[in-house]
Design a protein around this motif. Structure first.
Motif, PDB file in Angstrom:
ATOM      1  N   TYR A  23      -5.349  -8.577   0.691  1.00 45.84           N
ATOM      2  CA  TYR A  23      -6.437  -9.252   1.398  1.00 45.84           C
ATOM      3  C   TYR A  23      -7.192 -10.173   0.447  1.00 45.84           C
ATOM      4  CZ  TYR A  23      -5.726  -5.543   4.925  1.00 45.84           C
ATOM      5  OH  TYR A  23      -5.203  -4.682   5.852  1.00 45.84           O
TER       6      TYR A  23
ATOM      7  N   HIS B 227     -10.883  -8.252   4.445  1.00 45.73           N
ATOM      8  CA  HIS B 227     -11.227  -8.033   3.033  1.00 45.73           C
ATOM      9  C   HIS B 227     -12.553  -7.312   2.896  1.00 45.73           C
ATOM     10  CE1 HIS B 227     -11.663  -8.713  -1.257  1.00 45.73           C
ATOM     11  NE2 HIS B 227     -12.863  -9.214  -1.012  1.00 45.73           N
TER      12      HIS B 227
ATOM     13  N   ASN C 209     -10.726  -3.418  -1.739  1.00 49.61           N
ATOM     14  CA  ASN C 209      -9.838  -3.031  -2.837  1.00 49.61           C
ATOM     15  C   ASN C 209      -8.377  -3.383  -2.576  1.00 49.61           C
ATOM     16  OD1 ASN C 209      -9.974  -1.078  -0.742  1.00 49.61           O
ATOM     17  ND2 ASN C 209      -8.923   0.404  -2.035  1.00 49.61           N
ATOM     18  N   TYR C 210      -8.047  -3.917  -1.414  1.00 48.72           N
ATOM     19  CA  TYR C 210      -6.663  -4.285  -1.099  1.00 48.72           C
ATOM     20  C   TYR C 210      -6.346  -5.643  -1.716  1.00 48.72           C
ATOM     21  CZ  TYR C 210      -5.766  -0.531   2.264  1.00 48.72           C
ATOM     22  OH  TYR C 210      -5.555   0.680   2.856  1.00 48.72           O
TER      23      TYR C 210
ATOM     24  N   LYS D 195     -20.715  -2.538   4.435  1.00 45.23           N
ATOM     25  CA  LYS D 195     -19.995  -3.516   3.616  1.00 45.23           C
ATOM     26  C   LYS D 195     -20.579  -4.935   3.765  1.00 45.23           C
ATOM     27  CE  LYS D 195     -16.921  -0.489   2.239  1.00 45.23           C
ATOM     28  NZ  LYS D 195     -15.543  -0.542   2.710  1.00 45.23           N
TER      29      LYS D 195
ATOM     30  N   ASP E 167     -12.782  -1.527  13.423  1.00 48.51           N
ATOM     31  CA  ASP E 167     -12.560  -1.545  11.977  1.00 48.51           C
ATOM     32  C   ASP E 167     -11.087  -1.398  11.612  1.00 48.51           C
ATOM     33  OD1 ASP E 167     -12.153   1.076  12.649  1.00 48.51           O
ATOM     34  OD2 ASP E 167     -13.440   1.922  11.083  1.00 48.51           O
TER      35      ASP E 167
ATOM     36  N   GLU F  63       0.844  -1.190   0.000  1.00 46.28           N
ATOM     37  CA  GLU F  63       0.000   0.000   0.000  1.00 46.28           C
ATOM     38  C   GLU F  63       0.872   1.230   0.000  1.00 46.28           C
ATOM     39  OE1 GLU F  63      -3.027   2.165   3.042  1.00 46.28           O
ATOM     40  OE2 GLU F  63      -2.959  -0.010   2.999  1.00 46.28           O
TER      41      GLU F  63
ATOM     42  N   LYS G  25     -11.918  -3.684   3.574  1.00 45.53           N
ATOM     43  CA  LYS G  25     -11.087  -3.042   2.552  1.00 45.53           C
ATOM     44  C   LYS G  25     -11.023  -3.943   1.320  1.00 45.53           C
ATOM     45  CE  LYS G  25      -9.714   0.839   4.424  1.00 45.53           C
ATOM     46  NZ  LYS G  25      -9.940   2.145   3.785  1.00 45.53           N
TER      47      LYS G  25
ATOM     48  N   HIS H 249      -8.519  -2.678  10.130  1.00 42.87           N
ATOM     49  CA  HIS H 249      -8.398  -3.835   9.245  1.00 42.87           C
ATOM     50  C   HIS H 249      -7.011  -4.443   9.258  1.00 42.87           C
ATOM     51  CE1 HIS H 249      -6.366  -1.432   6.079  1.00 42.87           C
ATOM     52  NE2 HIS H 249      -7.112  -0.449   6.540  1.00 42.87           N
ATOM     53  N   ARG H 250      -5.983  -3.663   9.504  1.00 47.55           N
ATOM     54  CA  ARG H 250      -4.625  -4.222   9.523  1.00 47.55           C
ATOM     55  C   ARG H 250      -4.432  -5.160  10.708  1.00 47.55           C
ATOM     56  NH1 ARG H 250      -1.095  -2.201   5.938  1.00 47.55           N
ATOM     57  NH2 ARG H 250      -1.762  -0.401   4.728  1.00 47.55           N
TER      58      ARG H 250
ATOM     59  N   ARG I 169     -20.385  -0.236   8.535  1.00 47.34           N
ATOM     60  CA  ARG I 169     -19.605   0.445   7.499  1.00 47.34           C
ATOM     61  C   ARG I 169     -20.216   0.266   6.109  1.00 47.34           C
ATOM     62  NH1 ARG I 169     -18.355   1.727  11.670  1.00 47.34           N
ATOM     63  NH2 ARG I 169     -16.305   2.018  12.644  1.00 47.34           N
TER      64      ARG I 169
END
Length: 489
Positions: A346, A337, A342-343, A479, A293, A36, A340, A295-296, A477
């Motif tokens: 993930y 995932h 779009n990563y 999602k 949230d 990233e 996020k 995510h990492r 969120r």
């Protein structure tokens, strides 16, 4: 499995985290490395810097503030409006304005520090940057270094000047040509010395411990899996621990602490590995509990559980079922995932672990529940049965809900199954109450009132709490459709 991701230094551009070097994986597991943003500078993690320690004239700067101010001053100096470069950057208006009286430094000590200043300045001036942007940035950093040398000469007891100078050195280290590892290591070593001095003068300077730990970790990564690297990782871990003690509300420091432990576990003897891994899991989980949230940290928890499953499978003497660990790992990767999508890292990891989920559900397991609409029923009326969790919520399974891979759980046909829609959830927490059966209890508070459940063990409780909270966070969120696609698509 995948590359763990690390929260970067206080004072960097708005990438919440950088990346550690890849965790060693089983040979058959190869997934692309997340990039990233490359591991970089003291410009990574702007929002974490706890800047105001006092008046504007005496506080640690974030690197974005620092570089912005210095660029403006530099432009002024270039046009003649700010005087010479030395006066523009060395007048002390921003840093080091505290009274120098009361200094305990002798003349010999001052000469010693001047020698250290000269070494650091020589290192900074030797960095040219690999492109025009890097060269321009390095010129600004050289001006900044002069500023902090002057500030310390005026007041050797100013911790903020040492802290900001360390940031400049750390930023310069990231500006070094990648092929010149010795120069980078020397700059990081000097940065560590400045952080050590800043924390000696101000033992409560959270940012200094946090960024110092990152500098040590960067030095450790340059040494591979050697004894020297092991000692550096231990030092980094101690500094992350100190940072968390000073600021317990920092998920980034907890995440990095977990990553440091994960790296250390790959170096220490096998007999010590599992204890360190379990501690790393607790740090990632604590980070998630502070920021659902994040995510990492969610993803990193998935990777460390995957690695633990691999080790457990190889050991042949599992304390926990490897399949259960793989399934837990998949939950966290799927959640990261979903948050996020779009990563690419993930997405790649999800392709590896998706089949380990109890599809078409995110989680399947046993909980002990009271009869519907009677949360405080006598303990003898509570029943252990199978529950399923998906993007819509948690519900007690009946025969038609059983996934093929799961054994059917008995449920009295006359009982109404417990069902909790994710949209109705208000909070999810562990609880303890004399009206509940003994064991690891959780309370799911909804708009219709609380639902109490009991997990089979405290370890199982952690898994249920995380899974339900993640499903709700993904819903909040917006999602849920992504999560639905993961488990039903």
């Amino acid at each position: 499995m995948e590359e763990p991701t690390e929260s970067r230094r206080a004072g960097a551009e708005d990438l919440a985290n950088g990346a550690l070097e890849p965790e060693e994986a089983a040979p058959e597991v190869e997934v692309e490395v997340e990039e990233e943003e490359p591991p970089r500078s003291a410009t990574a993690k702007q929002e974490e810097a706890k800047a105001a320690l006092g008046a504007e004239g005496s506080r640690p700067f974030t690197m974005r503030e620092l570089l912005g101010e210095l660029k403006e001053d530099g432009e002024a100096a270039a046009t003649g409006s700010g005087g010479s470069a030395r006066s523009a950057f060395g007048d002390g208006n921003g840093i080091g304005s505290a009274d120098a009286e009361g200094s305990s430094y002798s003349q010999d000590s001052t000469q010693q520090f001047s020698s250290h200043h000269d070494v650091a300045m020589d290192l900074i001036n030797s960095v040219t940057g690999v492109d025009e942007e890097g060269r321009s940035r390095q010129r600004i950093l050289s001006f900044a270094a002069k500023r902090y040398v002057n500030a310390i000469e005026r007041n050797p007891d100013d911790p903020d000047a040492y802290y900001n100078w360390a940031l400049v050195l750390q930023e310069s280290a990231d500006n070094v040509d990648p092929n010149s590892s010795s120069s980078k290591d020397a700059l990081l070593e000097e940065a560590c010395k400045k952080y050590a001095e800043a924390t000696r003068l101000c033992p409560t300077l959270y940012d200094a411990y946090y960024n110092w730990a990152i500098a040590i970790a960067d030095r450790a990564k340059m040494r591979g899996r050697t004894k020297e690297a092991e000692e550096l990782w231990k030092q980094a871990i101690l500094n992350y621990e100190k940072a968390v003690q000073l600021n317990w509300n920092s998920p980034q420091a907890l995440n990095n602490w977990g990553l440091g432990l994960q790296e250390l576990s790959a170096i220490v003897p096998a007999r010590d590995k599992q204890t360190i891994i379990k501690t790393a899991i607790s740090k990632f989980r604590s980070a998630i509990q502070l920021q659902f949230d994040f995510h990492r940290a969610i993803y990193n928890l998935g990777t460390v559980l995957y690695g633990l499953a691999e080790d457990t499978m190889r050991s042949g003497k599992p304390d926990v079922s490897p399949n259960e660990l793989y399934s837990q790992s998949a939950i966290y990767v799927a959640a990261a995932h979903a948050l996020k999508p779009n990563y690419s890292v993930y997405r790649s990891a999800l392709r590896l672990v998706r089949s380990m989920l109890p599809l078409p559900y995110l989680k399947v397991g046993y909980l002990t529940a009271p009869p519907a609409n009677n949360a405080i029923a006598p303990h003898k009326d509570w029943e252990r049965s199978q529950f399923i969790l998906n993007h819509e919520g948690l519900q007690q399974a009946d025969a038609s809900d059983q996934p093929p891979s799961q054994s059917a759980g008995h449920m009295d046909r006359g009982r109404k199954p417990v069902r909790i829609n994710v949209a109705d959830i208000v909070s999810v927490s562990a609880c303890a109450d004399l009206t509940l059966p003994s064991g690891a209890s959780l309370c799911i508070e909804t708009i219709h009132g609380p639902t109490f459940l009991v997990a089979d063990s405290w370890e199982a409780l952690d898994g249920w709490l995380d899974a339900i909270r993640l499903v709700y966070t993904i819903f909040a969120r917006g999602k849920s459709d992504v999560l639905a696609g993961i488990i039903t698509g």
